[in-house]
Design a protein around this motif. Structure first.
Motif, PDB file in Angstrom:
ATOM      1  N   UNK A 122      -8.462   7.283 -11.526  1.00 44.27           N
ATOM      2  CA  UNK A 122      -9.722   7.783 -11.865  1.00 44.27           C
ATOM      3  C   UNK A 122     -10.959   7.263 -10.637  1.00 44.27           C
ATOM      4  N   UNK A 123     -10.661   6.212 -10.262  1.00 45.62           N
ATOM      5  CA  UNK A 123     -11.595   5.597  -9.245  1.00 45.62           C
ATOM      6  C   UNK A 123     -11.191   6.474  -7.825  1.00 45.62           C
ATOM      7  N   UNK A 124     -10.206   6.941  -7.631  1.00 44.16           N
ATOM      8  CA  UNK A 124     -10.004   7.745  -6.292  1.00 44.16           C
ATOM      9  C   UNK A 124      -8.753   8.435  -6.742  1.00 44.16           C
ATOM     10  N   UNK A 125      -9.248   9.711  -6.962  1.00 39.15           N
ATOM     11  CA  UNK A 125      -8.340  10.853  -7.206  1.00 39.15           C
ATOM     12  C   UNK A 125      -7.590  11.360  -5.955  1.00 39.15           C
ATOM     13  N   UNK A 126      -7.762  10.953  -4.950  1.00 38.07           N
ATOM     14  CA  UNK A 126      -7.154  11.232  -3.698  1.00 38.07           C
ATOM     15  C   UNK A 126      -5.990  10.385  -3.566  1.00 38.07           C
ATOM     16  N   UNK A 127      -5.839   9.118  -4.102  1.00 36.65           N
ATOM     17  CA  UNK A 127      -4.721   8.265  -4.027  1.00 36.65           C
ATOM     18  C   UNK A 127      -3.741   8.742  -4.649  1.00 36.65           C
ATOM     19  N   UNK A 128      -2.477   8.400  -4.090  1.00 36.86           N
ATOM     20  CA  UNK A 128      -1.030   8.890  -4.596  1.00 36.86           C
ATOM     21  C   UNK A 128      -0.415   9.866  -3.980  1.00 36.86           C
ATOM     22  N   UNK A 129       0.641  10.413  -4.513  1.00 37.25           N
ATOM     23  CA  UNK A 129       1.540  11.410  -3.881  1.00 37.25           C
ATOM     24  C   UNK A 129       1.707  12.693  -4.912  1.00 37.25           C
ATOM     25  N   UNK A 130       2.323  13.759  -4.478  1.00 43.25           N
ATOM     26  CA  UNK A 130       2.800  14.669  -5.216  1.00 43.25           C
ATOM     27  C   UNK A 130       4.164  14.799  -5.393  1.00 43.25           C
ATOM     28  N   UNK A 131       5.113  13.750  -5.101  1.00 45.28           N
ATOM     29  CA  UNK A 131       6.376  13.497  -5.346  1.00 45.28           C
ATOM     30  C   UNK A 131       6.766  14.117  -6.716  1.00 45.28           C
ATOM     31  N   UNK A 132       5.898  13.964  -7.699  1.00 44.47           N
ATOM     32  CA  UNK A 132       6.358  14.341  -9.027  1.00 44.47           C
ATOM     33  C   UNK A 132       6.579  15.778  -9.220  1.00 44.47           C
ATOM     34  N   UNK A 133       6.299  16.491  -8.366  1.00 41.20           N
ATOM     35  CA  UNK A 133       6.157  17.912  -8.215  1.00 41.20           C
ATOM     36  C   UNK A 133       7.718  18.475  -7.759  1.00 41.20           C
ATOM     37  N   UNK A 134       8.304  17.656  -7.124  1.00 43.10           N
ATOM     38  CA  UNK A 134       9.665  17.845  -6.734  1.00 43.10           C
ATOM     39  C   UNK A 134      10.664  18.106  -7.902  1.00 43.10           C
ATOM     40  N   UNK A 135      11.538  19.149  -7.682  1.00 42.86           N
ATOM     41  CA  UNK A 135      12.381  19.249  -8.666  1.00 42.86           C
ATOM     42  C   UNK A 135      13.718  19.250  -8.128  1.00 42.86           C
ATOM     43  N   UNK A 136      14.820  18.847  -8.881  1.00 46.07           N
ATOM     44  CA  UNK A 136      16.168  18.736  -8.466  1.00 46.07           C
ATOM     45  C   UNK A 136      16.614  20.000  -7.846  1.00 46.07           C
ATOM     46  N   UNK A 137      16.340  21.109  -8.229  1.00 51.82           N
ATOM     47  CA  UNK A 137      16.512  22.543  -7.942  1.00 51.82           C
ATOM     48  C   UNK A 137      15.995  22.930  -6.694  1.00 51.82           C
ATOM     49  N   UNK A 138      14.720  22.356  -6.312  1.00 55.10           N
ATOM     50  CA  UNK A 138      13.994  22.819  -5.088  1.00 55.10           C
ATOM     51  C   UNK A 138      15.136  23.235  -3.660  1.00 55.10           C
ATOM     52  N   UNK A 139      14.655  24.247  -3.050  1.00 59.82           N
ATOM     53  CA  UNK A 139      15.498  24.491  -1.875  1.00 59.82           C
ATOM     54  C   UNK A 139      14.718  23.632  -0.621  1.00 59.82           C
ATOM     55  N   UNK A 177       0.724  -1.108  -0.173  1.00 65.68           N
ATOM     56  CA  UNK A 177       0.124  -0.125  -0.054  1.00 65.68           C
ATOM     57  C   UNK A 177       0.754   1.022   0.193  1.00 65.68           C
ATOM     58  N   UNK A 178       2.077   1.081   0.749  1.00 68.68           N
ATOM     59  CA  UNK A 178       2.951   2.190   1.039  1.00 68.68           C
ATOM     60  C   UNK A 178       3.449   2.530  -0.564  1.00 68.68           C
ATOM     61  N   UNK A 179       4.133   1.692  -1.202  1.00 66.85           N
ATOM     62  CA  UNK A 179       4.794   1.632  -2.613  1.00 66.85           C
ATOM     63  C   UNK A 179       3.738   2.202  -3.398  1.00 66.85           C
ATOM     64  N   UNK A 180       2.419   1.825  -3.607  1.00 62.06           N
ATOM     65  CA  UNK A 180       1.458   2.205  -4.660  1.00 62.06           C
ATOM     66  C   UNK A 180       1.242   3.773  -4.207  1.00 62.06           C
ATOM     67  N   UNK A 181       0.843   4.053  -3.055  1.00 61.24           N
ATOM     68  CA  UNK A 181       0.596   5.441  -2.808  1.00 61.24           C
ATOM     69  C   UNK A 181       1.773   6.269  -3.165  1.00 61.24           C
ATOM     70  N   UNK A 182       2.956   5.854  -3.066  1.00 61.25           N
ATOM     71  CA  UNK A 182       3.993   6.809  -3.252  1.00 61.25           C
ATOM     72  C   UNK A 182       4.337   6.833  -4.797  1.00 61.25           C
ATOM     73  N   UNK A 183       4.018   5.805  -5.360  1.00 59.06           N
ATOM     74  CA  UNK A 183       4.494   5.684  -6.882  1.00 59.06           C
ATOM     75  C   UNK A 183       3.335   6.311  -7.969  1.00 59.06           C
ATOM     76  N   UNK A 184       2.135   6.267  -7.362  1.00 59.54           N
ATOM     77  CA  UNK A 184       0.980   6.941  -8.157  1.00 59.54           C
ATOM     78  C   UNK A 184       1.019   8.289  -8.110  1.00 59.54           C
ATOM     79  N   UNK A 185       0.823   9.058  -9.239  1.00 62.52           N
ATOM     80  CA  UNK A 185       0.611  10.288  -9.256  1.00 62.52           C
ATOM     81  C   UNK A 185      -0.553  10.780  -8.602  1.00 62.52           C
ATOM     82  N   UNK A 186      -0.863  11.617  -7.665  1.00 62.48           N
ATOM     83  CA  UNK A 186      -1.963  12.064  -7.097  1.00 62.48           C
ATOM     84  C   UNK A 186      -3.026  12.767  -8.079  1.00 62.48           C
ATOM     85  N   UNK A 187      -4.187  12.123  -7.948  1.00 62.03           N
ATOM     86  CA  UNK A 187      -5.254  12.435  -9.085  1.00 62.03           C
ATOM     87  C   UNK A 187      -5.187  11.883 -10.230  1.00 62.03           C
ATOM     88  N   UNK A 188      -4.467  10.909 -10.564  1.00 63.77           N
ATOM     89  CA  UNK A 188      -4.094  10.108 -11.909  1.00 63.77           C
ATOM     90  C   UNK A 188      -5.065   8.845 -11.940  1.00 63.77           C
TER      91      UNK A 188
END
Length: 115
Positions: free
Chosen positions: A43-60, A30-41
């Motif tokens: 369709x059956x549960x748009x709250x599932x997932x994470x926003x880790x894809x928004x991180x940038x290498x250059x973020x402070x 369950x942890x791996x699925x939530x971390x690996x799925x882009x939040x909102x992607x």
């Protein structure tokens, strides 16, 4: 109890029967699925997932941002405590690799996610 997933599909044993998991392995999946799925992607549960894809290498404060996003993604899994997140660059600095230290039912586990 859940069905094991491997490489995005159901996992089968040598007799072609679905592999069932429970306890620690089920929570880890369950942890791996939530971390690996882009939040909102999903369709059956748009709250599932994470926003880790928004991180940038250059973020402070990248480690703090990553820790916040991991905690947000896993907040509904009561068996999990997020202890720490630290990042490293991989693939000659093109990818961000997150090392996530968790406690799952009081058992420490390190999970590595590439963003």
């Amino acid at each position: 109890m859940d069905t094991a997933v491997s490489n995005g599909d159901f996992a089968f044993d040598s007799r072609k029967k679905l592999i069932e998991i429970d306890g620690y392995e089920e929570v880890l999946q369950r942890v791996l699925i939530r971390l690996g799925v882009k939040k909102g992607s999903f369709v059956y549960d748009e709250s599932l997932g994470s926003q880790l894809s928004t991180l940038k290498v250059t973020d402070k404060n990248i480690n703090y941002k990553a820790l916040t996003l991991v905690k947000e993604a896993l907040i509904d899994i009561n068996e999990v405590i997020v202890d720490n997140v630290y990042s490293t660059l991989s693939n000659d600095g093109e990818n961000l690799e997150l090392n996530i230290i968790l406690s799952i039912n009081n058992k420490e586990k390190e999970v590595v996610i590439t963003v």
